[in-house]
Design a protein around this motif. Structure first.
Motif, PDB file in Angstrom:
ATOM      1  N   ILE A 159       0.861  -1.179   0.000  1.00 14.84           N
ATOM      2  CA  ILE A 159       0.000   0.000   0.000  1.00 14.84           C
ATOM      3  C   ILE A 159       0.898   1.231   0.000  1.00 14.84           C
ATOM      4  O   ILE A 159       1.766   1.366   0.857  1.00 14.84           O
ATOM      5  N   ILE A 160       0.712   2.102  -0.967  1.00 11.50           N
ATOM      6  CA  ILE A 160       1.499   3.337  -1.019  1.00 11.50           C
ATOM      7  C   ILE A 160       0.614   4.492  -0.559  1.00 11.50           C
ATOM      8  O   ILE A 160      -0.494   4.661  -1.060  1.00 11.50           O
TER       9      ILE A 160
ATOM     10  N   ASN B 127       9.621  -5.556  -5.468  1.00 12.73           N
ATOM     11  CA  ASN B 127       8.732  -6.703  -5.249  1.00 12.73           C
ATOM     12  C   ASN B 127       7.821  -6.869  -6.463  1.00 12.73           C
ATOM     13  O   ASN B 127       6.691  -6.393  -6.482  1.00 12.73           O
ATOM     14  N   PRO B 128       8.334  -7.544  -7.493  1.00 14.18           N
ATOM     15  CA  PRO B 128       7.581  -7.604  -8.757  1.00 14.18           C
ATOM     16  C   PRO B 128       6.250  -8.356  -8.654  1.00 14.18           C
ATOM     17  O   PRO B 128       5.394  -8.177  -9.492  1.00 14.18           O
ATOM     18  N   SER B 129       6.091  -9.183  -7.624  1.00 16.03           N
ATOM     19  CA  SER B 129       4.859  -9.972  -7.601  1.00 16.03           C
ATOM     20  C   SER B 129       3.745  -9.337  -6.768  1.00 16.03           C
ATOM     21  O   SER B 129       2.612  -9.799  -6.799  1.00 16.03           O
ATOM     22  N   ALA B 130       4.040  -8.287  -6.019  1.00 15.74           N
ATOM     23  CA  ALA B 130       3.011  -7.715  -5.137  1.00 15.74           C
ATOM     24  C   ALA B 130       1.946  -6.958  -5.912  1.00 15.74           C
ATOM     25  O   ALA B 130       2.197  -6.449  -7.001  1.00 15.74           O
ATOM     26  N   MET B 131       0.756  -6.896  -5.311  1.00 13.20           N
ATOM     27  CA  MET B 131      -0.263  -6.001  -5.830  1.00 13.20           C
ATOM     28  C   MET B 131       0.029  -4.636  -5.220  1.00 13.20           C
ATOM     29  O   MET B 131       0.249  -4.537  -4.021  1.00 13.20           O
ATOM     30  N   ILE B 132       0.057  -3.624  -6.048  1.00 12.62           N
ATOM     31  CA  ILE B 132       0.391  -2.290  -5.544  1.00 12.62           C
ATOM     32  C   ILE B 132      -0.868  -1.427  -5.552  1.00 12.62           C
ATOM     33  O   ILE B 132      -1.527  -1.296  -6.583  1.00 12.62           O
ATOM     34  N   VAL B 133      -1.213  -0.899  -4.394  1.00 11.24           N
ATOM     35  CA  VAL B 133      -2.438  -0.110  -4.290  1.00 11.24           C
ATOM     36  C   VAL B 133      -2.115   1.235  -3.636  1.00 11.24           C
ATOM     37  O   VAL B 133      -1.339   1.292  -2.696  1.00 11.24           O
TER      38      VAL B 133
END
Lengths: 228, 338
Positions: free
Chosen positions: A135-136, A158-164
């Motif tokens: 979470i940003i 972290n290429p696999s994370a979902m970024i929100v």
């Protein structure tokens, strides 16, 4: 019951984000509680309770926060079960950027803010690199370009994370993260679960209370810098 | 992918995929030269170094491969977005919106309504590509179809770029370094060319000139906004731009909007400024959390834009007079208001 581990550097906005997410989940009649892990002191319990959120505080004092977390997490889960919570969120500050309370098969979240600088994603260890969701926060106070560069750097780390992106003040994005939390796997007991990454280790004389400085007082797992 | 990468030397890897250097920059600097192969490099990292990095050897390898795959993906051409469609849901009282609104690339749509009426929710629905899973039950289509839902979480498929009022720069960089950094994160090749376009355009929008070696933190409010808009027009991969009001001071707003639509962006703007509102092709009126009307800007309204622009210029001239230490004795409103 579901368990979510949330970690992130101090002042990244973890508490604000968690409160907004819980508010969204409360709208759906879910009972959510929080255990906050901190070192010396925290006022967050009051913040949570003001919102009618069941919250417990754990202060690690002179113990490594990571070690403190892992030796208490099972009891926290039991507390949540006793209180018939649907979902328990643990919140911890990754003080050395190495701290990682993330557990395999338990949804792991890292909160990091745009103001911390574009090189920060590289400097943060397993807390960020092994999270499922990053979470940003504080996107509303930096430029669009900086938001894009920062998110790109997180993706590199972290290429696999979902970024929100979530705004801790307006709550924008929090509802959506809540939906992701709802889909996490249920956990009944943590026995035989594994941490995603080993804890930092020390066991040197200073761990045992030594305060004097000098070669003669250093014992155990001591690492020396190369100053040559 | 590992088969082809593992045998390359680091030197070959960096010359073929320059961005790979970013991955290695945070890894321990091994004594070996860049002549060793990728496989050898990973095999030679010491256990202690891995402990310090907070990652296991296999995980590091997996991350490297994932990194390479994801970065390659960034270069691929994305689906061109020609339109977005908002299928109405309901307002706060459950009243149906009964609306189906399609917005084409290169269109400007303004959103009007009192504070707290639900403008932000509409913008959030679009950003999240709502699928009847938000409080408004709206549904968003892309190019008339159900979108690929990965655009919700992925950096490279982000639909919406947001230009808010407070656009501070926090990085300690010059304009040139800043724009380069953004361009590099887009994996672009003609960085120099794009950079000069952006800086030239920003200077055109701002009026007050700045140079590539100006630190971004010392730009004036107008210059920052101008740079931000030019940067978004040229470098943001997001096809939709949300604008939360553009202040009048220090920037040619009409030119700024034209730049964005020239770049085939869909511009959604929350504004109560009559000039900006009339520049839009349509206005969405929000009440009680729902869209209550969509007004197409009429010919008559467009004609009024000319008068409004003259009033605006008059205001600006007076402001300029004030700034330069002049006195405002008489305000001649030589404008025919019919």
């Amino acid at each position: 019951m579901q368990l979510i581990t949330v970690a992130g550097p101090p002042s990244a906005g973890k508490t604000s984000v968690i409160i907004k997410i819980i508010e969204a989940l409360q709208d759906e009649k879910l009972k959510v509680g929080v255990v906050k892990f901190d070192c010396l002191s925290t006022q967050d319990q009051i913040l949570y309770q003001k919102k009618g959120i069941e919250a417990k505080i754990g202060l690690s004092g002179n113990i490594c926060p990571d070690h403190f977390f892992v030796s208490n997490i099972q009891d926290c889960l039991a507390w949540a079960q006793k209180n018939k919570l649907d979902l328990l969120i643990t919140e911890s500050a990754g003080l050395c950027n190495r701290c990682s309370p993330h557990i395999r098969n338990v949804m792991a979240v890292c909160v990091i803010d745009n103001l911390s600088g574009v090189n920060t994603p590289r400097k943060v260890g397993p807390m960020l690199k092994l999270a499922d969701i990053v979470i940003i926060t504080k996107g509303d106070i930096v430029s669009q370009a900086e938001r894009e560069v920062f998110a790109f750097r997180v993706k590199q780390a972290n290429p696999s994370a979902m970024i929100v992106h979530v705004n801790g003040i307006t709550g924008q994005g929090a509802r959506e993260v809540g939906q992701m939390f709802k889909k996490s796997e249920s956990v009944e007991s943590l026995t035989d679960y594994h941490l995603r990454f080993s804890m930092p280790a020390a066991t040197c004389s200073y761990c045992l209370g030594q305060t004097r400085i000098g070669q003669n007082f250093q014992m155990g797992n001591v690492r020396k810098m190369d100053l040559s | 992918m590992w088969d082809s990468l593992s045998l390359m030397t680091l030197k070959q890897l960096f010359s073929k995929y320059p961005y790979a250097m970013d991955f290695f920059s945070s890894l321990p600097n091994l004594q070996q030269s860049e002549e060793c192969s990728v496989a050898q490099y990973f095999a030679a990292i010491e256990e202690d170094a891995l402990q310090d990095l907070g990652i296991g050897r296999q995980e590091l390898l997996d991350q490297f491969l994932l990194f390479m795959i994801q970065m390659e993906k960034l270069k691929e051409d994305k689906i061109k977005i020609q339109s977005i469609t908002i299928l109405g849901g309901n307002d706060k009282y459950g009243k149906s919106e009964e609306i189906e609104l399609t917005i084409q690339a290169g269109e400007i749509v303004c959103i009007v309504g009192p504070t707290g009426s639900g403008k932000s929710r509409l913008l959030a629905d679009i950003e999240w590509v709502a699928q009847e899973d938000t409080p408004t039950n709206r549904k968003i289509l892309i190019n008339g179809q159900l979108p690929d839902m990965k655009c919700r979480y992925s950096v490279e498929h982000k639909l919406v770029a947001q230009l808010s009022q407070n656009m501070n720069f926090i990085m300690d960089l010059t304009v040139d370094e800043f724009v380069s950094m953004h361009a590099e994160s887009r994996m672009l090749e003609n960085i120099e060319e794009i950079k000069s376009h952006i800086i030239a355009k920003a200077n055109e929008l701002a009026g007050e000139q700045f140079t590539p070696d100006t630190p971004i933190t010392s730009l004036s409010g107008g210059q920052s906004r101008a740079l931000m808009i030019a940067d978004t027009a040229y470098l943001s991969s997001s096809p939709i731009v949300l604008i939360d009001e553009i202040e009048n001071a220090g920037i040619d707003r009409q030119k700024a909007l034209r730049l964005l639509i020239d770049k085939q962006k869909i511009v959604l703007m929350a504004t109560h400024d009559p000039i900006l509102a009339l520049m839009g092709d349509k206005r969405i009126v929000i009440k009680n959390g729902g869209i209550c009307r969509v007004i197409e800007t009429s010919e008559k309204e467009r004609e009024n834009l000319v008068t409004l622009t003259r009033i605006d210029q008059k205001m600006l001239a007076i402001r300029e007079l004030l700034r330069s230490g002049g006195q405002i004795d008489n305000i001649l409103l030589d404008i025919q208001i019919t």
